[in-house]
Structures are given as structure tokens and as C-alpha cells.
Design a protein around this motif. Structure first.
Motif, PDB file in Angstrom:
ATOM      1  N   UNK A 123    -117.570  40.045  59.954  1.00 23.13           N
ATOM      2  CA  UNK A 123    -119.008  40.199  59.806  1.00 23.13           C
ATOM      3  C   UNK A 123    -119.318  40.313  58.319  1.00 23.13           C
ATOM      4  N   UNK A 124    -120.547  39.985  57.940  1.00 19.31           N
ATOM      5  CA  UNK A 124    -120.957  40.096  56.543  1.00 19.31           C
ATOM      6  C   UNK A 124    -122.348  40.710  56.465  1.00 19.31           C
ATOM      7  N   UNK A 125    -122.594  41.375  55.367  1.00 20.57           N
ATOM      8  CA  UNK A 125    -123.904  41.983  55.168  1.00 20.57           C
ATOM      9  C   UNK A 125    -124.973  40.913  54.953  1.00 20.57           C
ATOM     10  N   UNK A 126    -126.189  41.268  55.350  1.00 15.65           N
ATOM     11  CA  UNK A 126    -127.343  40.386  55.189  1.00 15.65           C
ATOM     12  C   UNK A 126    -127.786  40.376  53.726  1.00 15.65           C
ATOM     13  N   UNK A 127    -128.515  39.333  53.359  1.00 15.69           N
ATOM     14  CA  UNK A 127    -129.136  39.320  52.038  1.00 15.69           C
ATOM     15  C   UNK A 127    -130.120  40.481  51.974  1.00 15.69           C
ATOM     16  N   UNK A 128    -130.131  41.192  50.851  1.00 16.20           N
ATOM     17  CA  UNK A 128    -131.033  42.315  50.680  1.00 16.20           C
ATOM     18  C   UNK A 128    -130.507  43.642  51.189  1.00 16.20           C
ATOM     19  N   UNK A 129    -129.276  43.692  51.683  1.00 12.29           N
ATOM     20  CA  UNK A 129    -128.711  44.961  52.162  1.00 12.29           C
ATOM     21  C   UNK A 129    -128.565  45.919  50.973  1.00 12.29           C
ATOM     22  N   UNK A 130    -128.477  47.193  51.245  1.00 10.15           N
ATOM     23  CA  UNK A 130    -128.408  48.202  50.195  1.00 10.15           C
ATOM     24  C   UNK A 130    -126.955  48.653  50.006  1.00 10.15           C
ATOM     25  N   UNK A 131    -126.339  48.239  48.900  1.00  7.85           N
ATOM     26  CA  UNK A 131    -124.931  48.569  48.659  1.00  7.85           C
ATOM     27  C   UNK A 131    -124.736  50.033  48.271  1.00  7.85           C
ATOM     28  N   UNK A 132    -125.819  50.779  48.122  1.00 11.04           N
ATOM     29  CA  UNK A 132    -125.732  52.209  47.813  1.00 11.04           C
ATOM     30  C   UNK A 132    -125.795  53.080  49.055  1.00 11.04           C
ATOM     31  N   UNK A 133    -125.830  52.464  50.232  1.00 12.50           N
ATOM     32  CA  UNK A 133    -125.881  53.191  51.498  1.00 12.50           C
ATOM     33  C   UNK A 133    -124.611  52.913  52.304  1.00 12.50           C
ATOM     34  N   UNK A 134    -124.154  53.874  53.125  1.00 11.49           N
ATOM     35  CA  UNK A 134    -123.029  53.592  54.024  1.00 11.49           C
ATOM     36  C   UNK A 134    -123.380  52.433  54.969  1.00 11.49           C
ATOM     37  N   UNK A 135    -122.387  51.695  55.380  1.00  8.62           N
ATOM     38  CA  UNK A 135    -122.578  50.498  56.204  1.00  8.62           C
ATOM     39  C   UNK A 135    -123.136  50.833  57.584  1.00  8.62           C
ATOM     40  N   UNK A 137    -124.973  48.773  61.281  1.00  2.46           N
ATOM     41  CA  UNK A 137    -125.096  47.507  61.984  1.00  2.46           C
ATOM     42  C   UNK A 137    -126.304  46.718  61.483  1.00  2.46           C
ATOM     43  N   UNK A 138    -127.389  47.421  61.172  1.00  2.10           N
ATOM     44  CA  UNK A 138    -128.604  46.762  60.692  1.00  2.10           C
ATOM     45  C   UNK A 138    -128.364  46.036  59.373  1.00  2.10           C
ATOM     46  N   UNK A 139    -127.383  46.466  58.589  1.00  6.00           N
ATOM     47  CA  UNK A 139    -127.075  45.822  57.310  1.00  6.00           C
ATOM     48  C   UNK A 139    -126.247  44.551  57.487  1.00  6.00           C
ATOM     49  N   UNK A 140    -125.650  44.381  58.663  1.00  5.06           N
ATOM     50  CA  UNK A 140    -124.775  43.234  58.942  1.00  5.06           C
ATOM     51  C   UNK A 140    -125.495  42.159  59.747  1.00  5.06           C
TER      52      UNK A 140
END
Length: 195
Positions: A123-135, A137-140
Motif C-alpha cells: 500500500x502507499x500513502x495518498x498525495x497530500x498525506x501528512x508525514x508528521x502524523x502516525x500512519x 488507513x485514511x492516509x493510504x
């Protein structure tokens, strides 16, 4: 009476030892490429990692991701509190592996206990995800960009397979999930990448 109690204690000790031995043998695998957070801790590139530095192979949690599995915010540690450092985004400062959009990338795993395997999913993070927050499902992306079926077979000590990376730019996180075929668990590995 003493003999019965003694025999019972010996039996419990043997059962406990057996359970410990099989428990420790049931957890073992991580990604080497792209390098996972647990491998970065184990090889000393990243410090202050806690016990994961001695057992990078042990990030084992419930399978069924994304419908089941570790809770949001605890995904990189497989839901295991002793490995919570893997969930800490460290201000977006985890070292990254350089990759390119559309690249046919070779993913590599190392196994210290080779379990029968259902599949490997990425799986990969979506464009615009916040790399300063723990991972979470909504980020993927909701679906893996790569699924490699393994048909219940046992992998070798090291395993590589290739797949095309999706189109992205900037910093992202790849979540690799190794689904064990004959237990209720899977192994989780988070790798920070830079497109």
C-alpha cells in the motif's frame, strides 16, 4: 502427593518452554528494499528505537489489512506497544529510499522464520498525506498497488519480487504486508520513500 505436584510442575515447565519456543519461531520477517523502519533501527542508522533494534523481524499483528489488522496510528508497529517507536513519524525525518513514479521496483524481504504464505501486499500513502502524523488507513490508498499471491507456499530465506510503483511526487510511505497462510497473523513493514 509430592510426586504428583512435582510432576505437574515439570509438565507446566515443559509446556511453557514449548510455548515460548514456538511463539518466538512464529514471528520473523521484514523488508530490506525499500529499507523498512525496523531495519533502519536494527542496522543503527536510526537510534532511540527501543527493542525493535534487536528484533526487526518481529512486527507481527492480526492479518486482514485494511479491513482488520492493527489500529490506525499503530500500523507500522503491527499494533505492538513495545515497537511504538516505528509509529512515531519523527517529524518526517525517517531516512528515505529514492524511487521514481512508474518504476518497476524490486521489493526484497528477509525471513528468519519462513511461514507458509498467502500473499504480499503493498500500500502507499495518498498525495497530500501528512508525514508528521502516525500512519492511518485514511492516509493510504484503499487498495494495494501490488499484490503478489504466494499460494500457501513457504518462501526462501530471502525473496524478491517486482512491481510498478504508482505515480507520486515527494515523500511517501509504503506499507508492506506479508500475510501468513496458516495463522491469524501478518507481518507489517513501513518504508519511507522519496519520489
Amino acid at each position: 502427593m509430592r510426586k504428583k505436584i512435582g510432576a505437574a510442575l515439570v509438565g507446566l515447565a515443559v509446556a511453557g518452554t514449548t510455548m515460548l519456543a514456538t511463539g518466538s519461531a512464529s514471528s520473523h520477517g521484514y523488508t530490506e528494499s525499500p529499507i523498512s523502519r525496523q531495519k533502519l533501527c536494527a542496522n543503527g542508522t536510526v537510534t532511540n528505537c527501543g527493542p525493535i533494534q534487536w528484533e526487526p523481524q518481529s512486527v507481527e499483528g492480526p492479518k486482514g489489512f485494511p479491513g482488520a489488522g492493527p489500529a490506525d496510528g499503530k500500523i507500522c508497529a503491527g499494533g505492538l506497544g513495545q515497537f511504538a517507536q516505528l509509529d512515531d513519524p519523527r517529524g518526517g525525518a525517517w531516512p528515505t529510499t529514492k524511487v521514481s513514479s512508474g518504476q518497476n521496483y524490486t521489493f526484497s524481504w528477509r525471513f528468519t522464520a519462513r511461514h507458509r504464505t498467502t500473499d504480499f501486499k503493498y500500500f502507499i500513502t495518498k498525495s497530500g498525506w501528512n508525514s508528521n502524523q502516525p500512519l492511518t488507513r485514511a492516509a493510504l490508498d484503499s487498495q494495494p498497488f501490488l499484490t503478489v499471491p504466494y499460494g500457501g507456499n513457504q518462501p526462501p530465506e530471502t525473496l524478491s519480487h517486482s512491481g510498478n510503483l504508482p505515480s507520486r511526487s515527494g515523500r511517501h510511505l509504503i506499507l508492506a504486508v506479508w500475510t501468513v497462510h496458516d495463522t491469524g497473523n501478518a507481518f507489517y513493514a513501513c518504508s519511507d520513500v522519496q519520489f
